[in-house]
Design a protein around this motif. Structure first.
Motif, PDB file in Angstrom:
ATOM      1  N   UNK A   1       7.191   2.413 -17.242  1.00 50.49           N
ATOM      2  CA  UNK A   1       7.620   3.620 -17.960  1.00 50.49           C
ATOM      3  C   UNK A   1       7.774   4.832 -17.056  1.00 50.49           C
ATOM      4  N   UNK A   2       7.237   4.736 -15.843  1.00 52.78           N
ATOM      5  CA  UNK A   2       7.326   5.867 -14.917  1.00 52.78           C
ATOM      6  C   UNK A   2       8.625   5.734 -14.100  1.00 52.78           C
ATOM      7  N   UNK A   3       9.541   6.687 -14.283  1.00 54.31           N
ATOM      8  CA  UNK A   3      10.888   6.561 -13.716  1.00 54.31           C
ATOM      9  C   UNK A   3      10.845   6.358 -12.195  1.00 54.31           C
ATOM     10  N   UNK A   4      10.023   7.178 -11.529  1.00 53.77           N
ATOM     11  CA  UNK A   4       9.906   7.114 -10.077  1.00 53.77           C
ATOM     12  C   UNK A   4       9.442   5.722  -9.617  1.00 53.77           C
ATOM     13  N   UNK A   5       8.418   5.235 -10.288  1.00 54.63           N
ATOM     14  CA  UNK A   5       7.819   3.963  -9.903  1.00 54.63           C
ATOM     15  C   UNK A   5       8.755   2.807 -10.246  1.00 54.63           C
TER      16      UNK A   5
ATOM     17  N   UNK B   1       3.717  -3.832   3.287  1.00 50.80           N
ATOM     18  CA  UNK B   1       4.768  -3.209   2.474  1.00 50.80           C
ATOM     19  C   UNK B   1       4.242  -1.828   2.108  1.00 50.80           C
ATOM     20  N   UNK B   2       4.829  -0.827   2.745  1.00 51.73           N
ATOM     21  CA  UNK B   2       4.333   0.540   2.542  1.00 51.73           C
ATOM     22  C   UNK B   2       5.259   1.303   1.620  1.00 51.73           C
ATOM     23  N   UNK B   3       4.688   1.941   0.650  1.00 60.84           N
ATOM     24  CA  UNK B   3       5.494   2.722  -0.283  1.00 60.84           C
ATOM     25  C   UNK B   3       5.480   4.188   0.169  1.00 60.84           C
ATOM     26  N   UNK B   4       6.645   4.729   0.507  1.00 64.37           N
ATOM     27  CA  UNK B   4       6.675   6.106   1.005  1.00 64.37           C
ATOM     28  C   UNK B   4       6.461   7.143  -0.101  1.00 64.37           C
ATOM     29  N   UNK B   5       5.795   8.222   0.275  1.00 62.24           N
ATOM     30  CA  UNK B   5       5.542   9.334  -0.658  1.00 62.24           C
ATOM     31  C   UNK B   5       6.857   9.859  -1.227  1.00 62.24           C
ATOM     32  N   UNK B   6       7.869   9.826  -0.397  1.00 57.70           N
ATOM     33  CA  UNK B   6       9.192  10.286  -0.811  1.00 57.70           C
ATOM     34  C   UNK B   6       9.681   9.527  -2.052  1.00 57.70           C
ATOM     35  N   UNK B   7       9.335   8.251  -2.127  1.00 59.86           N
ATOM     36  CA  UNK B   7       9.770   7.464  -3.290  1.00 59.86           C
ATOM     37  C   UNK B   7       8.765   7.474  -4.429  1.00 59.86           C
ATOM     38  N   UNK B   8       7.479   7.409  -4.066  1.00 64.25           N
ATOM     39  CA  UNK B   8       6.432   7.436  -5.097  1.00 64.25           C
ATOM     40  C   UNK B   8       5.365   8.438  -4.659  1.00 64.25           C
ATOM     41  N   UNK B   9       5.297   9.557  -5.367  1.00 64.18           N
ATOM     42  CA  UNK B   9       4.317  10.583  -5.020  1.00 64.18           C
ATOM     43  C   UNK B   9       2.908  10.063  -5.324  1.00 64.18           C
TER      44      UNK B   9
ATOM     45  N   UNK C   1       0.814  -1.228   0.000  1.00 67.36           N
ATOM     46  CA  UNK C   1       0.000   0.000   0.000  1.00 67.36           C
ATOM     47  C   UNK C   1       0.842   1.270   0.000  1.00 67.36           C
ATOM     48  N   UNK C   2       0.224   2.326  -0.458  1.00 65.68           N
ATOM     49  CA  UNK C   2       0.871   3.627  -0.365  1.00 65.68           C
ATOM     50  C   UNK C   2       0.761   4.107   1.075  1.00 65.68           C
ATOM     51  N   UNK C   3       1.814   4.759   1.571  1.00 67.90           N
ATOM     52  CA  UNK C   3       1.791   5.147   2.997  1.00 67.90           C
ATOM     53  C   UNK C   3       0.668   6.127   3.326  1.00 67.90           C
ATOM     54  N   UNK C   4       0.158   6.828   2.311  1.00 62.71           N
ATOM     55  CA  UNK C   4      -0.895   7.813   2.603  1.00 62.71           C
ATOM     56  C   UNK C   4      -2.306   7.296   2.272  1.00 62.71           C
ATOM     57  N   UNK C   5      -2.429   5.995   2.078  1.00 63.39           N
ATOM     58  CA  UNK C   5      -3.704   5.458   1.596  1.00 63.39           C
ATOM     59  C   UNK C   5      -4.870   5.629   2.596  1.00 63.39           C
ATOM     60  N   UNK C   6      -4.548   5.614   3.889  1.00 65.48           N
ATOM     61  CA  UNK C   6      -5.624   5.600   4.897  1.00 65.48           C
ATOM     62  C   UNK C   6      -5.558   6.816   5.820  1.00 65.48           C
ATOM     63  N   UNK C   7      -6.698   7.199   6.399  1.00 65.24           N
ATOM     64  CA  UNK C   7      -6.669   8.340   7.315  1.00 65.24           C
ATOM     65  C   UNK C   7      -5.983   7.996   8.632  1.00 65.24           C
ATOM     66  N   UNK C   8      -6.203   6.782   9.109  1.00 65.71           N
ATOM     67  CA  UNK C   8      -5.584   6.400  10.381  1.00 65.71           C
ATOM     68  C   UNK C   8      -4.953   5.021  10.196  1.00 65.71           C
TER      69      UNK C   8
END
Ligand code: SUG
Length: 446
Positions: A330-334, A289-297, A263-270
């Protein structure tokens, strides 16, 4: 022994870019472009066959009748099919477009499924989603229920519920906002229902500006209909910020399989309470497995559909594979993140890409195109086997698509009654391939 069968939506001959989904960035940004229905359907079939090649059981769900003339009739358009289309196209082309969407292809939204290991009566439960938030999708559930009943017909094993009451208070988008955790598919699991807002209770957190399609009340009702033990159910709210970034379903920012939650680290409110409650109720080891915003906006996550991938269990102890849309490659960040992920010690051992670009341009990635159904051997044996992909069906469906589908559809083509006729002709043959009799409305009207 239980397995998980992915039932993919066969992409229908009317696949077009109507720009119908407010809050779905891809649908809006590709509005009124020329679509390629033949290519779309072949891409979908390739994906199904690819997963079958990996050793997974693969099912197929059929496209619905489009244009949906019964809806136009119910709105006051009358006459022959051609007259209805001409009238709608002159007086309300926007309604014609609503009735022409091939959106039933995204079967992650078709229904919510509860495997028999989780339900009070030991049967597999299905509730078709009312999809109340988007008009073009709200006309799917009746046919969805009928289709599911033809595939899972044995009442000893399968139970079907009508869609929840329509209206936004019980807005339900099905499996796209639902995850299930278990050590093995056969074990009793913990189910996680993700919602965007409360419809009747006061919302503690600000709600999104874009439509929040799934309500808490809908999730709660589904879990009750399915006879789940509430001690093994978790409800969690999606972050409104992420909905406003374009994640109109939770499967745009997370995907799970067995004991793993990607999951994305910002996926949930709490996030912390959600994870605590899951751990407590699961009573085993869970991998987050949390993906940080810093790595994937958030923007990169939504654009690439990194999380709208299929997280699958490969046979023979090969571990899990993440099946991603090529846009993630194709997305460099991802892509950089995925290289990193491969180095980490997680249950995800393989990363593969599939091309479903035609669907992606309407906001539907690999995960949107499939409905997961965990079944034990007896249940699998009771499934209508016509809907399980094998070499013969794969060849037959490729032939059918190549014979009937247009290479391109321009938005103005919807105005031509000939397109409707072609679609009905194709669907008539499809219903014969699947031995469904008069499945489509136009077959019963004739
Ligand atoms: O509901 N797009 C779909 C995409 C659904 C994706 N599903 C999941 N995330 N599970 C939707 O917004 C666009 C149709 C158009 O604009 O022509 C559309 O309906």
């Amino acid at each position: 022994m239980s397995t998980e069968v992915n039932f993919d939506g066969l992409i229908g001959p009317s696949h077009n870019y109507g720009g119908l989904s407010h809050g779905n960035v891809a649908s809006k940004s590709n509005a009124l472009r020329i679509s390629q229905p033949k290519k779309a359907a072949l891409q979908g079939l390739e994906k199904m066959n690819y997963l079958r090649g990996l050793g997974l059981a693969q099912g197929v769900l059929l496209p619905q009748q489009r244009p949906h003339l019964p809806t136009l009739r119910s709105l006051g358009f009358s006459g022959s099919d051609a007259e209805i289309i001409n009238r709608a196209s002159n007086q309300a082309p926007e309604l014609l477009a609503q009735c022409y969407s091939a959106s039933s292809m995204w079967t992650a939204n078709a229904c919510t499924v509860a495997p028999s290991a989780d339900t009070a009566d030991g049967r597999v439960h299905f509730t078709a989603s009312n999809l109340s938030s988007m008009f073009h999708r709200s006309i799917e559930h009746e046919t969805t229920t009928r289709l599911l009943k033809s595939i899972f017909s044995d009442e000893n094993y399968f139970t079907h519920h009508q869609a929840l009451p329509s209206g936004v208070h019980f807005g339900d988008e099905g499996a796209a906002n639902h995850n299930r955790f278990a050590e093995n598919y056969a074990d009793a699991g913990v189910q996680l229902f993700v919602f965007g807002r409360y419809a009747f209770r006061e919302n503690r957190y600000a709600t999104a500006k874009f439509p929040t399609r799934q309500t808490y009340e809908a999730s709660r009702a589904i879990s009750q209909l399915h006879g789940l033990d509430q001690n093994r159910v978790v409800y969690a709210q999606q972050n409104p910020k992420i909905i406003d970034a374009g994640a109109f379903h939770n499967d745009v920012v997370s995907v799970s399989n067995l004991n793993t939650f990607f999951m994305h680290e910002e996926a949930f409110v709490d996030k912390a309470s959600m994870q605590d409650e899951l751990r407590r109720k699961y009573n085993g080891e869970l991998h987050f497995i949390e993906v940080p915003t810093e790595q994937v906006s958030l923007q990169a996550a939504v654009k690439s559909y990194l999380f709208n991938s299929q997280l699958i269990q490969l046979p023979n102890e090969q571990g899990m594979a993440l099946i991603l849309p090529s846009e993630s490659q194709e997305n460099a960040e991802v892509f950089a993140y995925l290289q990193d992920l491969k180095e980490q010690d997680t249950p995800i051992k393989h990363v593969q890409f599939v091309d479903v670009r035609q669907s992606m341009q309407n906001g539907g990635g690999p995960a949107c195109l499939r409905l997961r159904v965990a079944l034990n051997q007896a249940e699998l044996g009771a499934v209508n086997s016509k809907f399980i992909l094998d070499d013969q069906l794969f060849a037959e469906l490729n032939r059918w698509v190549n014979k009937h589908y247009r290479d391109e559809i321009h938005p103005d083509d919807l105005r031509d009654p000939k397109l409707a006729q072609e679609n009905f002709f194709a669907l008539d043959e499809l219903s014969q391939i699947f031995d469904l009799g008069s499945f489509y409305e136009f077959q019963r009207e004739a």
